[in-house]
Design a protein around this motif. Structure first.
Motif, PDB file in Angstrom:
ATOM      1  N   LEU A  99    -110.191 -42.889-106.404  1.00 46.18           N
ATOM      2  CA  LEU A  99    -111.561 -42.786-105.908  1.00 46.18           C
ATOM      3  C   LEU A  99    -112.080 -44.180-105.575  1.00 46.18           C
ATOM      4  O   LEU A  99    -112.029 -45.085-106.418  1.00 46.18           O
ATOM      5  N   LEU A 100    -112.555 -44.358-104.350  1.00 48.65           N
ATOM      6  CA  LEU A 100    -113.144 -45.627-103.937  1.00 48.65           C
ATOM      7  C   LEU A 100    -114.610 -45.646-104.364  1.00 48.65           C
ATOM      8  O   LEU A 100    -115.424 -44.896-103.833  1.00 48.65           O
ATOM      9  N   GLY A 125    -118.223 -49.942-103.333  1.00 47.13           N
ATOM     10  CA  GLY A 125    -119.124 -50.441-102.301  1.00 47.13           C
ATOM     11  C   GLY A 125    -120.558 -50.613-102.774  1.00 47.13           C
ATOM     12  O   GLY A 125    -120.960 -50.082-103.809  1.00 47.13           O
ATOM     13  N   THR A 138    -112.035 -51.659 -98.419  1.00 47.04           N
ATOM     14  CA  THR A 138    -111.493 -50.410 -98.961  1.00 47.04           C
ATOM     15  C   THR A 138    -109.976 -50.404 -99.136  1.00 47.04           C
ATOM     16  O   THR A 138    -109.462 -50.024-100.193  1.00 47.04           O
ATOM     17  N   THR A 171    -109.870 -40.576-101.968  1.00 46.01           N
ATOM     18  CA  THR A 171    -111.096 -40.181-101.280  1.00 46.01           C
ATOM     19  C   THR A 171    -112.209 -41.136-101.649  1.00 46.01           C
ATOM     20  O   THR A 171    -112.061 -42.018-102.496  1.00 46.01           O
ATOM     21  N   TYR A 172    -113.337 -40.962-100.966  1.00 41.59           N
ATOM     22  CA  TYR A 172    -114.485 -41.836-101.169  1.00 41.59           C
ATOM     23  C   TYR A 172    -115.363 -41.316-102.299  1.00 41.59           C
ATOM     24  O   TYR A 172    -115.362 -40.126-102.605  1.00 41.59           O
ATOM     25  N   ASP A 182    -118.463 -40.721-102.441  1.00 41.39           N
ATOM     26  CA  ASP A 182    -119.770 -40.183-102.046  1.00 41.39           C
ATOM     27  C   ASP A 182    -119.684 -38.917-101.191  1.00 41.39           C
ATOM     28  O   ASP A 182    -120.697 -38.427-100.700  1.00 41.39           O
ATOM     29  N   GLY A 235    -112.314 -38.073 -95.386  1.00 44.83           N
ATOM     30  CA  GLY A 235    -111.685 -38.534 -96.621  1.00 44.83           C
ATOM     31  C   GLY A 235    -110.680 -37.516 -97.115  1.00 44.83           C
ATOM     32  O   GLY A 235    -109.980 -36.883 -96.330  1.00 44.83           O
ATOM     33  N   TRP A 245    -109.575 -49.781 -94.762  1.00 42.14           N
ATOM     34  CA  TRP A 245    -108.659 -48.643 -94.721  1.00 42.14           C
ATOM     35  C   TRP A 245    -108.682 -47.946 -93.373  1.00 42.14           C
ATOM     36  O   TRP A 245    -107.650 -47.632 -92.795  1.00 42.14           O
ATOM     37  N   GLU A 246    -109.881 -47.708 -92.844  1.00 43.16           N
ATOM     38  CA  GLU A 246    -110.009 -46.961 -91.591  1.00 43.16           C
ATOM     39  C   GLU A 246    -109.607 -47.786 -90.371  1.00 43.16           C
ATOM     40  O   GLU A 246    -109.140 -47.230 -89.374  1.00 43.16           O
ATOM     41  N   CYS A 258    -121.645 -36.258 -96.876  1.00 42.50           N
ATOM     42  CA  CYS A 258    -121.569 -37.420 -97.752  1.00 42.50           C
ATOM     43  C   CYS A 258    -122.965 -37.967 -97.999  1.00 42.50           C
ATOM     44  O   CYS A 258    -123.889 -37.739 -97.215  1.00 42.50           O
ATOM     45  N   ASP A 313    -124.913 -40.795 -97.736  1.00 41.38           N
ATOM     46  CA  ASP A 313    -124.954 -42.097 -97.087  1.00 41.38           C
ATOM     47  C   ASP A 313    -126.343 -42.718 -97.145  1.00 41.38           C
ATOM     48  O   ASP A 313    -126.489 -43.931 -97.163  1.00 41.38           O
TER      49      ASP A 313
END
Length: 257
Positions: free
Chosen positions: A5-6, A9, A106, A125-126, A128, A188, A208-209, A233, A235
């Protein structure tokens, strides 16, 4: 299979909350959004998590360090310095919490937890994004297509990475952030082979992206699992309020447990 899990940020677009908390700890229905994400994976039998910490990472460490107490009925006898636990609702989770740096990007965060993953297929996955995705079907899709990486593609506004899908669900190109709305975007919920670490340079600036996913698509090693159900998400503060409204309705689609 481990789940990465990221969660490092700064969450600047939801600064009203993240001045005090890291974004994954912003609450929905009294529980951090990262808890909701972990509950989704756990429902499908995936309980081994590696969390990439960064901004205010100590808050996440403290939450899980004291999770047993948070979820228990207790009697605290101050005169005897004794705590008695009466009942608890806990989770079958194993959680590895890794400080991956305050400003690390990331993919570089992912590279820093490589030693905790080992030479095995894993998920990413992220911290959020919530969805009513069937994780077992996602993993089986990845195994069937025998590619280095699988991304969950969802249909939404064009503020996220664009996934152009060719025949056989192979991703023909990956664009980090489009200027106009597109049909399929990255949601994600990745399934990855350990070889992806070879695509991440040894510095703190790899996104990452923008780097690894673009390389994977050019190499024909990125497949898209199309998810047509709920996905969103957190955001902005508006997103947080909307998640809370959905949760309070008692019909949160991501509550698959």
């Amino acid at each position: 299979m481990k789940v990465v899990l990221l969660a490092g940020g700064r969450g600047t677009r939801i600064a009203e909350e993240t001045e005090v908390l890291p974004k994954p700890m912003v609450e929905i229905g009294g529980k951090p959004v990262i808890w909701h994400i972990m509950k989704i994976f756990s429902h499908f039998g995936f309980n081994d998590f590696v969390i990439c910490l960064g901004y205010k990472g100590s808050t996440i460490k403290e939450y899980f360090s004291n999770y047993f107490m948070h979820m228990s009925d207790v009697t605290i006898d101050l005169s005897r310095n004794k705590i008695t636990t009466h009942s608890t609702v806990s989770e079958p989770w194993k959680i590895t919490l890794v400080d991956t740096g305050i400003d690390t990007m990331t993919a570089s965060r992912l590279k820093r937890v490589k030693k905790y993953i080992g030479n095995q297929t894993f998920m990413l996955t992220y911290g959020d994004g919530l969805a009513d995705i069937n994780i077992k079907k996602l993993v089986q899709f990845h195994k069937n297509h025998k590619k280095m990486a699988t991304v969950t593609a969802i249909q939404n506004a064009g503020r996220f990475g664009v996934v152009n899908i060719a025949s056989g669900n192979k991703v023909s190109s990956f664009l980090e952030k489009p200027r106009e709305g597109y049909g399929w975007i990255s949601g994600g919920f990745f399934v990855l082979e350990p070889e992806v670490f070879n695509l991440i340079d040894n510095d703190d600036t790899v996104i990452w992206e923008k780097g690894p996913l673009e390389r994977l698509s050019k190499q024909g090693e990125l497949c898209a699992y199309k998810h047509t159900g709920f996905w969103d998400c957190m955001d902005t503060l508006r997103d947080k309020i909307n998640f809370e409204r959905i949760w309070q309705s008692g019909k949160a689609p991501w509550k698959v447990w």
